[in-house]
Design a protein around this motif. Structure first.
Motif, PDB file in Angstrom:
ATOM      1  N   LEU A  11       0.833  -1.209   0.000  1.00  0.00           N
ATOM      2  CA  LEU A  11       0.000   0.000   0.000  1.00  0.00           C
ATOM      3  C   LEU A  11       0.866   1.257   0.000  1.00  0.00           C
ATOM      4  O   LEU A  11       0.621   2.198  -0.779  1.00  0.00           O
ATOM      5  N   VAL A  12       1.881   1.298   0.847  1.00  0.00           N
ATOM      6  CA  VAL A  12       2.762   2.471   0.919  1.00  0.00           C
ATOM      7  C   VAL A  12       3.442   2.718  -0.425  1.00  0.00           C
ATOM      8  O   VAL A  12       3.533   3.862  -0.897  1.00  0.00           O
ATOM      9  N   ALA A  13       3.881   1.641  -1.058  1.00  0.00           N
ATOM     10  CA  ALA A  13       4.539   1.787  -2.365  1.00  0.00           C
ATOM     11  C   ALA A  13       3.573   2.380  -3.398  1.00  0.00           C
ATOM     12  O   ALA A  13       3.964   3.232  -4.213  1.00  0.00           O
ATOM     13  N   GLN A  14       2.317   1.955  -3.359  1.00  0.00           N
ATOM     14  CA  GLN A  14       1.318   2.486  -4.294  1.00  0.00           C
ATOM     15  C   GLN A  14       1.063   3.968  -4.037  1.00  0.00           C
ATOM     16  O   GLN A  14       0.978   4.772  -4.974  1.00  0.00           O
ATOM     17  N   ILE A  15       0.946   4.331  -2.775  1.00  0.00           N
ATOM     18  CA  ILE A  15       0.666   5.728  -2.441  1.00  0.00           C
ATOM     19  C   ILE A  15       1.849   6.627  -2.826  1.00  0.00           C
ATOM     20  O   ILE A  15       1.669   7.714  -3.395  1.00  0.00           O
ATOM     21  N   LYS A  16       3.052   6.164  -2.545  1.00  0.00           N
ATOM     22  CA  LYS A  16       4.230   6.966  -2.902  1.00  0.00           C
ATOM     23  C   LYS A  16       4.382   7.082  -4.423  1.00  0.00           C
ATOM     24  O   LYS A  16       4.832   8.110  -4.939  1.00  0.00           O
ATOM     25  N   ASN A  17       3.981   6.046  -5.118  1.00  0.00           N
ATOM     26  CA  ASN A  17       4.083   6.064  -6.573  1.00  0.00           C
ATOM     27  C   ASN A  17       3.065   7.009  -7.208  1.00  0.00           C
ATOM     28  O   ASN A  17       3.384   7.744  -8.147  1.00  0.00           O
TER      29      ASN A  17
END
Length: 623
Positions: A195-201
């Motif tokens: 989830l964090v990777a998606q939000i940062k992306n």
């Protein structure tokens, strides 16, 4: 483009194909110049869990917790770790070389499922049979790991749901709130990493979770909880089937510690209003069909008249951006109809919005997704089909209607043939007389390979009481028409309908036996009747001879109801026998076995003649 809206499908839904909700809304919002990436967190998490790196952590976690259920899996953990990446890649691509490797005697560990593999299954000849057999063995291998995870590391884990047991009939938010206060499990930690990777992306301003089923709720809440902790400037919205059916009476403010907006019914209008509100273009009272928190009170904002977006005017779902290379085909049940839910890639598309019949007494006919029937044209539908094929490269379609209208299926079939568009498709129907031999023949010619439909309780008295608009004779003729045209038929079966007697249950089983024996149906599934608050039965239980006994509504979810049926039989005790009989019929066995043999207690003999279904078919021949 306006500020980004990130759509997320939380764990766990289907693993073999994309759930369509985010694709529908992405297609709609992007024609309104709103940037919408979407993430299938379900398949992303599943493929991350079933990897060699995660399994090492998982086995270490089980050891640290001193849990040792399925000790044979622990003993062979090195083999599970070494095989899992190969097996997942095979279940994604199905190449022959890997299939042969998987079937080598020493490749997969002989765990608690594989050592009991059914060696009597008759596989097809040639390469197809080798791949199918390997797929079956690979599925059992993955299920062994899943069993171990659930027993030792995360009790909430399951392949197509997560923490469903605390979201089903959750009239109170108390238990969910309690579990949200616990430390995340190993599975949840991995989910939050993704989830964090998606939000940062994507750097979204609004994250929207579609929650189709109870088995998606807790994961969505865990994600939104984390967003609020780590990204406090991001807004969170919930929508989808669970909200539409379960949260219509929402009162408990505690869920708004994790979410800012909860919308009901079709998402197009509410989402456009949300974006406008977050941009400061409208005030909060202009929102549509959306719960918010004001002064620690749950308030339903519903500016009327609502902005209506008719089904015929909506763009095609936009599936682009979803990881189609990651979806997994399982083969746990060999029955060809059951395989369609787990073993192929399907583009999901609705022919019509809602249900054209909308009368069944057990159905949520009062809600928008059933009661608001809207149609489109065959040309528009085929245009959408062509666009989706271009986006996904997949020519298989599952039309996910509540009940596909026969007139529309005729028009669709003719248009597909006229345009020489070769697709494979299946859908849900009512077994109504319009499906004559000629229409079934036309549907088969256009690519239809299967239909599903509700036979429910195979009793004319109860079919009339539930307002199905069909009888057993008609179901027989219609299913025969489909089967004669090589279209598989799956029947949804129900037991425990209000006032259903033991005699009617046994007679229904006899009807099912004869329909299988005469090859009118090839697949079926029993489920026990449940009253829902939005159905005609739930709204007027006395008219159906039952009394509602609970649960007491405590401010959160309200859908499934408990009831007493003084006129009906004690139906839970029939579950095992009905399923045992059906398992045999699915495998073309047991047709000559007395019905009594499926049950471990005395049951009444059937009151039907042994050739009842045949007599209905003979009537067709005579005509």
């Amino acid at each position: 483009m306006q500020p980004k809206v990130l759509f997320i499908t939380p764990p766990f839904t289907q693993l073999n194909t994309a759930y369509p909700a985010t694709a529908y809304l992405k297609g709609f919002l992007e024609i309104h110049d709103i940037s919408v990436p979407h993430c299938d967190l379900s398949i992303e998490l599943f493929t991350a869990v079933f990897s060699s790196g995660f399994l090492r952590d998982m086995f270490a976690e089980a050891q640290e917790l001193d849990n040792n259920h399925y000790p044979e899996v622990s003993r062979m953990k090195a083999q599970y770790i070494s095989c899992v990446d190969v097996v997942i890649a095979f279940l994604q691509k199905h190449d022959l070389k890997t299939a042969k490797n998987i079937l080598n005697v020493d490749f997969l560990p002989a765990g608690h499922r594989l050592k009991h593999v059914n060696t009597k299954i008759k596989w097809a000849g040639g390469d197809i049979g080798i791949i199918d057999k390997a797929k079956h063995h690979a599925t059992l291998f993955i299920e062994e790991i899943g069993d171990f995870i659930q027993a030792n590391v995360d009790e909430f884990f399951a392949f197509t749901k997560y923490a469903e047991q605390i979201a089903t009939s959750a009239s109170s938010f108390n238990q969910i709130d309690e579990f949200l206060s616990y430390q995340p499990t190993l599975i949840e930690e991995k989910m939050l990493d993704i989830l964090v990777a998606q939000i940062k992306n994507h750097n979204p301003k609004l994250v929207c979770f579609t929650i189709p089923f109870p088995g998606n709720l807790f994961a969505a809440l865990r994600c939104s909880q984390f967003i609020k902790q780590l990204f406090p400037d991001i807004y969170v919205a919930f929508g989808g089937g669970y909200c539409n059916t379960e949260l219509r009476s929402l009162e408990d403010p505690r869920i708004f510690e994790f979410v800012d907006f909860i919308s009901l019914d079709d998402g197009e209008g509410p989402l456009l209003k949300l974006v406008s509100y977050l941009e400061g273009k409208i005030d909060i009272n202009q929102l549509e069909r959306t719960f918010v928190l004001e002064n620690n009170q749950v308030v339903y904002k519903n500016k009327t008249p609502n902005t209506i977006y008719h089904h015929r005017n909506l763009p095609a779902p936009n599936y682009s951006g979803l990881p189609y290379h990651k979806y997994i085909s399982f083969l746990d049940v060999v029955n060809p109809m059951h395989r369609m839910w787990t073993d192929a890639r399907w583009n999901k598309l609705t022919i019509s919005h809602g249900c054209y019949w909308k009368q069944c007494s057990f159905c949520d006919v009062n809600l928008d997704y059933i009661g608001n029937y809207q149609n489109t044209t065959a040309d528009d539908l085929v245009n959408k089909i062509e666009k989706i094929i271009k986006d996904t490269g997949i020519t298989g379609f599952h039309f996910v209607d509540e009940a596909a209208p026969p007139k529309m299926l005729r028009a669709l079939s003719n248009t597909l043939i006229e345009r020489n568009l070769n697709i494979t498709w299946w859908t849900n129907i009512r077994f109504e007389k319009t499906f004559d031999f000629e229409l079934c023949q036309l549907m088969e010619k256009s690519g239809c390979i299967a239909v599903t439909g509700g036979l429910e309780v195979a009793s004319d008295r109860l079919l009339s009481k539930m307002k199905k608009g069909v009888d057993i004779a008609q179901v027989t003729r219609v299913t025969h028409n489909f089967s004669q045209n090589n279209i598989m038929v799956h029947a949804y079966l129900m037991y425990g309908f209000p006032t259903e007697t033991e005699q009617e249950t046994i007679d229904s089983l006899e009807i099912v036996r004869q329909l299988f024996e005469k090859n009118c149906i090839q697949s079926a599934f029993w489920h026990q009747f449940t009253t829902t608050i939005h159905s005609p039965i739930g709204k007027n239980p006395e008219a159906f001879g039952i009394t509602i006994t609970g649960p007491v509504f405590e401010g959160f979810a309200q859908n499934d109801l408990y009831h007493k049926d003084p006129q009906g039989a004690n139906h839970p005790k029939y579950t095992k026998g009905l399923n045992l009989a059906l398992h045999n019929y699915l495998n073309n066995a047991g047709f000559n076995t007395p019905l009594q043999n499926w049950f471990n207690f005395p049951v009444l003999p059937t009151s039907h003649s042994k050739n009842l279904i045949e007599s209905f078919l003979l009537e067709v021949t005579v005509k």
